[in-house]
Design a protein around this motif. Sequence first.
Motif, PDB file in Angstrom:
ATOM      1  N   ALA A  43      -0.213   0.603  15.360  1.00 60.59           N
ATOM      2  CA  ALA A  43       1.202   0.831  15.065  1.00 60.59           C
ATOM      3  C   ALA A  43       1.973  -0.474  15.202  1.00 60.59           C
ATOM      4  CB  ALA A  43       1.782   1.879  16.008  1.00 60.59           C
ATOM      5  N   PHE A  44       2.816  -0.757  14.222  1.00 61.74           N
ATOM      6  CA  PHE A  44       3.681  -1.929  14.251  1.00 61.74           C
ATOM      7  C   PHE A  44       5.105  -1.425  14.049  1.00 61.74           C
ATOM      8  CE2 PHE A  44       5.756  -5.778  13.012  1.00 61.74           C
ATOM      9  CZ  PHE A  44       5.033  -6.790  13.614  1.00 61.74           C
ATOM     10  N   PRO A  45       5.930  -1.418  15.117  1.00 60.75           N
ATOM     11  CA  PRO A  45       7.287  -0.883  15.013  1.00 60.75           C
ATOM     12  C   PRO A  45       8.078  -1.553  13.888  1.00 60.75           C
ATOM     13  CG  PRO A  45       6.730  -1.297  17.305  1.00 60.75           C
ATOM     14  CD  PRO A  45       5.622  -1.900  16.471  1.00 60.75           C
ATOM     15  N   GLY A  46       8.767  -0.743  13.128  1.00 56.63           N
ATOM     16  CA  GLY A  46       9.563  -1.243  12.016  1.00 56.63           C
ATOM     17  C   GLY A  46       8.774  -1.361  10.722  1.00 56.63           C
ATOM     18  N   LEU A  47       7.452  -1.396  10.807  1.00 53.88           N
ATOM     19  CA  LEU A  47       6.607  -1.488   9.615  1.00 53.88           C
ATOM     20  C   LEU A  47       5.924  -0.148   9.358  1.00 53.88           C
ATOM     21  CD1 LEU A  47       5.392  -3.264   7.350  1.00 53.88           C
ATOM     22  CD2 LEU A  47       3.506  -3.728   8.906  1.00 53.88           C
ATOM     23  N   GLY A  48       5.140   0.323  10.327  1.00 50.95           N
ATOM     24  CA  GLY A  48       4.468   1.606  10.170  1.00 50.95           C
ATOM     25  C   GLY A  48       3.208   1.693  10.998  1.00 50.95           C
ATOM     26  N   THR A  49       2.415   2.714  10.706  1.00 51.92           N
ATOM     27  CA  THR A  49       1.197   2.977  11.461  1.00 51.92           C
ATOM     28  C   THR A  49       0.001   3.060  10.517  1.00 51.92           C
ATOM     29  OG1 THR A  49       2.469   4.226  13.080  1.00 51.92           O
ATOM     30  CG2 THR A  49       0.094   4.567  13.085  1.00 51.92           C
ATOM     31  N   PHE A  50      -1.035   2.301  10.853  1.00 49.61           N
ATOM     32  CA  PHE A  50      -2.301   2.357  10.142  1.00 49.61           C
ATOM     33  C   PHE A  50      -3.226   3.256  10.940  1.00 49.61           C
ATOM     34  CE2 PHE A  50      -0.449  -1.729   9.108  1.00 49.61           C
ATOM     35  CZ  PHE A  50      -0.692  -1.875   7.756  1.00 49.61           C
ATOM     36  N   THR A  51      -3.933   4.159  10.273  1.00 46.89           N
ATOM     37  CA  THR A  51      -4.901   5.020  10.939  1.00 46.89           C
ATOM     38  C   THR A  51      -6.178   5.072  10.109  1.00 46.89           C
ATOM     39  OG1 THR A  51      -4.011   6.979   9.839  1.00 46.89           O
ATOM     40  CG2 THR A  51      -3.201   6.525  12.063  1.00 46.89           C
ATOM     41  N   VAL A  52      -7.269   5.442  10.771  1.00 46.61           N
ATOM     42  CA  VAL A  52      -8.535   5.629  10.076  1.00 46.61           C
ATOM     43  C   VAL A  52      -8.594   7.079   9.625  1.00 46.61           C
ATOM     44  CG1 VAL A  52     -11.053   5.590  10.296  1.00 46.61           C
ATOM     45  CG2 VAL A  52      -9.671   3.845  11.441  1.00 46.61           C
ATOM     46  N   GLY A  53      -8.827   7.284   8.357  1.00 45.94           N
ATOM     47  CA  GLY A  53      -8.921   8.622   7.797  1.00 45.94           C
ATOM     48  C   GLY A  53     -10.343   8.904   7.339  1.00 45.94           C
ATOM     49  N   GLN A  54     -10.647  10.168   7.151  1.00 39.96           N
ATOM     50  CA  GLN A  54     -11.984  10.592   6.729  1.00 39.96           C
ATOM     51  C   GLN A  54     -11.894  11.195   5.335  1.00 39.96           C
ATOM     52  OE1 GLN A  54     -14.648  10.059   8.702  1.00 39.96           O
ATOM     53  NE2 GLN A  54     -16.075  10.891   7.216  1.00 39.96           N
ATOM     54  N   ARG A  55     -12.746  10.738   4.445  1.00 34.14           N
ATOM     55  CA  ARG A  55     -12.859  11.340   3.119  1.00 34.14           C
ATOM     56  C   ARG A  55     -14.111  12.206   3.103  1.00 34.14           C
ATOM     57  NH1 ARG A  55     -11.855   6.277  -0.890  1.00 34.14           N
ATOM     58  NH2 ARG A  55      -9.587   6.269  -0.763  1.00 34.14           N
ATOM     59  N   ALA A  56     -13.976  13.415   2.652  1.00 43.21           N
ATOM     60  CA  ALA A  56     -15.117  14.334   2.585  1.00 43.21           C
ATOM     61  C   ALA A  56     -16.034  13.957   1.423  1.00 43.21           C
ATOM     62  CB  ALA A  56     -14.616  15.764   2.406  1.00 43.21           C
ATOM     63  N   ALA A  57     -17.294  14.361   1.518  1.00 41.15           N
ATOM     64  CA  ALA A  57     -18.222  14.188   0.405  1.00 41.15           C
ATOM     65  C   ALA A  57     -17.727  15.050  -0.754  1.00 41.15           C
ATOM     66  CB  ALA A  57     -19.620  14.612   0.829  1.00 41.15           C
ATOM     67  N   ARG A  58     -17.955  14.556  -1.967  1.00 40.29           N
ATOM     68  CA  ARG A  58     -17.466  15.311  -3.125  1.00 40.29           C
ATOM     69  C   ARG A  58     -18.316  14.990  -4.348  1.00 40.29           C
ATOM     70  NH1 ARG A  58     -14.599  10.734  -2.292  1.00 40.29           N
ATOM     71  NH2 ARG A  58     -13.809   9.588  -4.077  1.00 40.29           N
TER      72      ARG A  58
END
Length: 96
Positions: A43-58
């Motif tokens: 998280a960087f205040p004033g800029l935003g939050t980066f998070t790790v997301g999961q993509r399902a198999a498709r």
Amino acid sequence: MNKAEMIEKVAAEHELSKVKAQAIVEQVFGFVGTDLKKEGRFAFPGLGTFTVGQRAARTGRNPQTGEALKIKASKTVRFKPAPALKELVAKVKVAK
């Protein structure tokens, strides 16, 4: 702005050599990557939050042949802008 332009701005703003400015910029982005790997979030205040997301198999399609193919599950980086950034962007005029 690209990386070279950012380095030039940091160097000019803080009266640093481009080599030192480059080291600073790379270190900051290194911190983002390290925290994402370790904590799963940065998280960087004033800029935003980066998070790790999961993509399902498709199932996808080869655009040239139309053949069905399996796409493995994977991780990706997601970004949620801070309210201050959203407000700033809302004031930007978009060229048509």
